[in-house]
Design an enzyme around this catalytic site. Structure first.
Site, PDB file in Angstrom:
ATOM      1  N   ALA A  25       2.579  37.036  12.255  1.00  0.00           N
ATOM      2  CA  ALA A  25       2.318  36.224  11.061  1.00  0.00           C
ATOM      3  C   ALA A  25       3.583  35.792  10.329  1.00  0.00           C
ATOM      4  CB  ALA A  25       1.417  36.995  10.100  1.00  0.00           C
ATOM      5  N   GLY A  44       5.456  30.203  12.478  1.00  0.00           N
ATOM      6  CA  GLY A  44       4.603  29.363  13.307  1.00  0.00           C
ATOM      7  C   GLY A  44       3.132  29.388  12.937  1.00  0.00           C
ATOM      8  N   GLY A  89       0.951  31.766  13.097  1.00  0.00           N
ATOM      9  CA  GLY A  89       0.519  32.922  12.313  1.00  0.00           C
ATOM     10  C   GLY A  89       0.819  32.754  10.842  1.00  0.00           C
ATOM     11  N   TYR A  98       3.348  33.590  32.313  1.00  0.00           N
ATOM     12  CA  TYR A  98       2.838  33.134  31.017  1.00  0.00           C
ATOM     13  C   TYR A  98       1.413  32.605  31.163  1.00  0.00           C
ATOM     14  CZ  TYR A  98       2.405  30.464  26.682  1.00  0.00           C
ATOM     15  OH  TYR A  98       1.961  29.959  25.471  1.00  0.00           O
TER      16      TYR A  98
END
Length: 305
Positions: free
Chosen positions: A21, A24, A26, A175
């Protein structure tokens, strides 16, 4: 009319935990939820960065809910257990869990527990955190778990025979695997919650192409000039982090959102735009593989069995 953060219902009295958080998606999700009255727990690997984000939010969000910082390293099962226990002791309840944090395409690295970093952080870390926090979510009105994935899910494959990438490591394949695992987990969790008669809902969301710290972090970790050039050329396609956060905020708060649904941007093939329900990667619809992933995740983390 497009759905915006202004449409978020009143969140007063609700507690939300958001991983990653401090920046970005978050950070923007925390800003929106706090502005609508929620008490937001900023779960961050770095307490220093978490405190900086908290200070920035306090200055920009007037009259909103409370803001707490919780140190949480998703690449460390001990840290996940400590953070979960802290939340239980501090609040004893939870209404929203946003599994937002992630790492993208670094050189092959292992977590503290020996997992490949992307699979270990993006999937196993959130798997463990969610299962440990489920007792705090059960019994809460409209409790939700939102797991954030990406468009990379559509290219993913779960390498059950080499989850630690010991035989071969391709950072982008790893990923994509972790992002496919995010969707598979969200769907399987919903199946199990529904079978148990739980009122908790599990949803998935992806941001499309959004400007976050993931891109520069990936470039810095790999030192790839070609990758850096590619991001510069693609920059006009990227939308803001605030726009990228809308799908997960919609999944977390919209009264119309239901467990098992998946939200993303509505334009340019899901790369940008306003939140809408979007297709799920076909591989994630394989119920047998979802169950296998769940069982493997239980074995690896030691949580859930």
């Amino acid at each position: 009319m497009p759905w915006t953060a202004d449409a978020i219902p009143d969140q007063s009295g609700r507690i939300a935990l958001i991983t990653g958080a401090n920046s970005g998606l978050g950070l923007e999700s925390a800003r929106a939820l706090a502005a609508h009255g929620a008490t937001v727990v900023l779960a961050c690997r770095s307490r220093r960065k978490g405190e900086a984000a908290r200070s920035e939010l306090i200055a920009s969000v007037r009259g909103g809910g409370g803001l707490e910082v919780l140190e949480l390293d998703l690449a460390d099962l001990q840290s996940i257990r400590r953070a979960s226990q802290w939340l239980a002791d501090q609040y004893g309840r939870l209404d929203l869990l946003l599994n937002n944090a992630g790492v993208m395409a670094p050189p092959r690295t292992l977590t503290r527990d020996g997992f490949e970093l992307q699979f270990g952080t993006n999937h196993l870390g959130h798997f463990a955190l969610t299962l440990l926090l489920l007792p705090l979510l059960r019994g809460r009105s409209d409790a939700r778990v939102v797991t954030v994935t990406s468009g990379a899910q559509y290219f993913g494959r779960i390498a059950f025979d080499d989850l630690a990438a010991e035989q071969r490591y391709d950072r982008w394949a790893a990923y994509s695997q972790s992002k496919l695992a995010n969707v598979m987990f969200a769907l399987e969790l919903q199946e199990r919650l529904a079978a148990d008669g739980s009122g908790v809902a599990s949803l998935a969301a992806h941001p499309g192409l959004a400007r976050t710290n993931l891109q520069p972090a990936s470039v810095a970790a790999n030192g790839s000039k070609l990758e850096a050039l590619s991001y510069r050329l693609m920059d006009p396609l990227f939308q803001s982090a605030a726009m990228g956060a809308l799908p997960q905020l919609h999944a977390a708060t919209a009264p119309s959102a239901r467990g098992g649904e998946h939200y993303g941007p509505d334009q340019w093939g899901g790369m940008r735009g306003w939140p809408t329900q979007v297709r799920i990667a076909p591989a994630a619809l394989d119920a047998a593989q979802r169950r296998q992933l769940w069982e493997v995740s239980e074995t690896l983390t030691g949580i859930g069995r």
